[in-house]
Design a protein around this motif. Structure first.
Motif, short mmCIF file in Angstrom:
data_model
loop_
_atom_site.label_atom_id
_atom_site.label_comp_id
_atom_site.label_asym_id
_atom_site.label_seq_id
_atom_site.Cartn_x
_atom_site.Cartn_y
_atom_site.Cartn_z
N CYS A 65 -4.57 -4.13 -7.34
CA CYS A 65 -3.34 -3.47 -6.89
C CYS A 65 -3.61 -2.58 -5.68
O CYS A 65 -4.46 -1.70 -5.73
CB CYS A 65 -2.76 -2.64 -8.03
SG CYS A 65 -1.20 -1.84 -7.58
N LYS A 66 -2.86 -2.84 -4.62
CA LYS A 66 -2.94 -2.01 -3.41
C LYS A 66 -1.83 -0.97 -3.34
O LYS A 66 -1.79 -0.18 -2.41
CB LYS A 66 -2.85 -2.91 -2.17
CG LYS A 66 -4.03 -3.86 -2.02
CD LYS A 66 -3.86 -4.70 -0.78
CE LYS A 66 -5.00 -5.69 -0.61
NZ LYS A 66 -4.78 -6.59 0.54
N CYS A 83 1.76 3.68 -7.22
CA CYS A 83 2.20 3.21 -8.54
C CYS A 83 1.43 3.93 -9.63
O CYS A 83 0.21 4.09 -9.55
CB CYS A 83 1.98 1.70 -8.67
SG CYS A 83 2.52 1.05 -10.28
N THR A 125 6.79 -4.03 -2.78
CA THR A 125 5.55 -4.64 -3.24
C THR A 125 5.66 -6.16 -3.13
O THR A 125 6.73 -6.69 -2.87
CB THR A 125 5.24 -4.27 -4.71
OG1 THR A 125 6.25 -4.83 -5.56
CG2 THR A 125 5.16 -2.76 -4.91
N GLN A 169 0.80 -1.22 0.00
CA GLN A 169 0.00 0.00 0.00
C GLN A 169 0.83 1.27 0.00
O GLN A 169 0.54 2.20 -0.73
CB GLN A 169 -0.95 0.00 1.19
CG GLN A 169 -1.93 1.15 1.16
CD GLN A 169 -3.04 1.00 2.17
OE1 GLN A 169 -3.14 0.02 2.87
NE2 GLN A 169 -3.88 2.00 2.22
N SER A 173 -7.51 0.80 -7.88
CA SER A 173 -7.09 -0.48 -7.30
C SER A 173 -6.99 -1.62 -8.31
O SER A 173 -7.07 -2.79 -7.95
CB SER A 173 -8.02 -0.88 -6.14
OG SER A 173 -7.96 0.10 -5.13
N LYS A 174 -6.81 -1.30 -9.57
CA LYS A 174 -6.58 -2.28 -10.64
C LYS A 174 -5.33 -1.86 -11.39
O LYS A 174 -5.06 -0.67 -11.57
CB LYS A 174 -7.75 -2.34 -11.63
CG LYS A 174 -9.04 -2.87 -11.05
CD LYS A 174 -8.95 -4.36 -10.88
CE LYS A 174 -10.27 -4.93 -10.44
NZ LYS A 174 -10.19 -6.34 -10.15
N CYS A 175 -4.56 -2.85 -11.87
CA CYS A 175 -3.36 -2.55 -12.64
C CYS A 175 -3.75 -2.22 -14.08
O CYS A 175 -4.44 -3.00 -14.73
CB CYS A 175 -2.40 -3.73 -12.62
SG CYS A 175 -0.88 -3.37 -13.54
N ASN A 208 -1.64 2.07 -11.10
CA ASN A 208 -2.79 1.77 -10.26
C ASN A 208 -3.93 2.73 -10.62
O ASN A 208 -3.84 3.93 -10.42
CB ASN A 208 -2.43 1.91 -8.78
CG ASN A 208 -3.56 1.49 -7.86
OD1 ASN A 208 -4.74 1.62 -8.18
ND2 ASN A 208 -3.20 1.02 -6.69
N GLU A 209 -5.00 2.16 -11.15
CA GLU A 209 -6.20 2.93 -11.48
C GLU A 209 -7.38 2.29 -10.76
O GLU A 209 -7.82 1.20 -11.13
CB GLU A 209 -6.45 2.96 -12.99
CG GLU A 209 -5.39 3.75 -13.74
CD GLU A 209 -5.66 3.84 -15.23
OE1 GLU A 209 -6.73 3.38 -15.70
OE2 GLU A 209 -4.79 4.37 -15.93
N CYS A 235 -0.72 2.13 -3.81
CA CYS A 235 -1.34 3.44 -4.06
C CYS A 235 -0.46 4.41 -4.85
O CYS A 235 -0.98 5.26 -5.56
CB CYS A 235 -1.73 4.10 -2.75
SG CYS A 235 -2.90 3.16 -1.78
#
Length: 108
Positions: free
Chosen positions: A65-66, A70, A37, A29, A76-78, A73-74, A68
């Motif tokens: 994806c957690k 990155c 990660t 996170q 919580s999805k890659c 990360n959109e 935050c």
């Protein structure tokens, strides 16, 4: 869905560097770099009694994806076109990482 290449060969879901789980979750996170990660979905073959890959391996996979911070990360999805999970001899999820992680650039 991103194209996934996974080098965590000790994971029960790894089949020829593809994942047979169907979806994975990248943790970290507050990660500031890839080393912070992990693939939270990693399960060592030893945890599963030495069992090999479960399910059908796929080149594309749904990646939650957690991480935050990155840039991929959109919600919580890659959103990367391709994602790499590393950890060739991992024994736990903490020994894996999302090699695709990139810090978000500060907004101007």
């Amino acid at each position: 869905m991103p194209y996934l290449v996974c080098s965590a060969m000790t994971c029960v879901y790894n089949n020829g560097q593809y994942c047979s789980k169907g979806d994975i979750m990248v943790g970290g996170q507050e990660a500031q770099n890839a080393r912070e990660t992990c693939c939270e979905s990693f399960k060592a073959r030893t945890e599963m009694g030495g069992m090999n890959s479960m399910g059908t391996p796929s080149q594309t996979i749904d990646v939650g994806c957690k991480a935050c911070h990155c840039q991929f990360n959109e919600n919580s999805k890659c959103a990367a076109g391709q994602i790499g999970i590393s950890g060739a001899s991992a024994c736990s999820c903490q020994q894996t990482e999302c090699a695709t992680f990139q810090m978000k650039q500060p907004e101007r």
